[in-house]
Design an enzyme around this catalytic site. Structure first.
Site, PDB file in Angstrom:
ATOM      1  CB  ILE A   1      -0.933   0.002   1.233  1.00  0.00           C
ATOM      2  CG1 ILE A   1      -1.764  -1.283   1.289  1.00  0.00           C
ATOM      3  CG2 ILE A   1      -1.850   1.229   1.204  1.00  0.00           C
ATOM      4  CD1 ILE A   1      -2.472  -1.511   2.609  1.00  0.00           C
ATOM      5  N   PRO A   2       1.109   1.857  -1.166  1.00  0.00           N
ATOM      6  CG  PRO A   2       0.982   2.639  -3.377  1.00  0.00           C
ATOM      7  CD  PRO A   2       0.448   1.576  -2.440  1.00  0.00           C
ATOM      8  CB  CYS A   3       0.854   5.254   2.777  1.00  0.00           C
ATOM      9  SG  CYS A   3       2.313   4.738   3.667  1.00  0.00           S
ATOM     10  CE1 TYR A   4       6.260   5.844  -3.244  1.00  0.00           C
ATOM     11  CE2 TYR A   4       5.756   3.970  -1.824  1.00  0.00           C
ATOM     12  CZ  TYR A   4       6.092   4.483  -3.066  1.00  0.00           C
ATOM     13  OH  TYR A   4       6.264   3.641  -4.137  1.00  0.00           O
ATOM     14  NE  ARG A   5       3.547   5.057  -6.067  1.00  0.00           N
ATOM     15  CZ  ARG A   5       3.388   3.808  -6.476  1.00  0.00           C
ATOM     16  NH1 ARG A   5       2.193   3.246  -6.472  1.00  0.00           N
ATOM     17  NH2 ARG A   5       4.430   3.120  -6.905  1.00  0.00           N
TER      18      ARG A   5
END
Length: 101
Positions: free
Chosen positions: A51-55
């Site tokens: 889950i690429p929360c940094y995006r």
């Protein structure tokens, strides 16, 4: 599906090299008033690799000073590794904002 799961489902769709805002994620997850909930969900992300929360950035393109997985520097490193330019702690939403499709 609970609220956090809906949020994670949307975040997984953000393409490589793009970002989305908290408000955009809230809207796409089903409730435009969930921006703060999106922040809570991402802070407790159970699968940072999947889950690429940094995006996810704020409505001004600013990175999170409270990025849960290594701080603002780590978020910047991850974005820059995808070719997203970060200047003064912000990304240019005109260039990098995901259109939600």
């Amino acid at each position: 599906m609970n609220t956090f799961e809906k949020i994670y489902e949307v975040v997984r769709k953000i393409p490589y090299g793009k970002v989305a805002t908290y408000g955009q994620i809230a809207l796409l997850a089903g409730n435009p008033h969930w921006s703060q909930v999106v922040g809570y969900a991402l802070h407790s992300n159970p699968d940072p690799d999947g889950i690429p929360c940094y995006r996810v950035v704020n409505r001004f393109g600013a990175l999170s000073s409270a990025f849960a997985f290594g701080g603002i520097n780590r978020q910047q490193e991850l974005l820059e590794a995808e070719g997203i330019a970060v200047k003064d702690g912000k990304v240019d939403l005109k260039e990098y904002l995901w259109d939600g499709t």
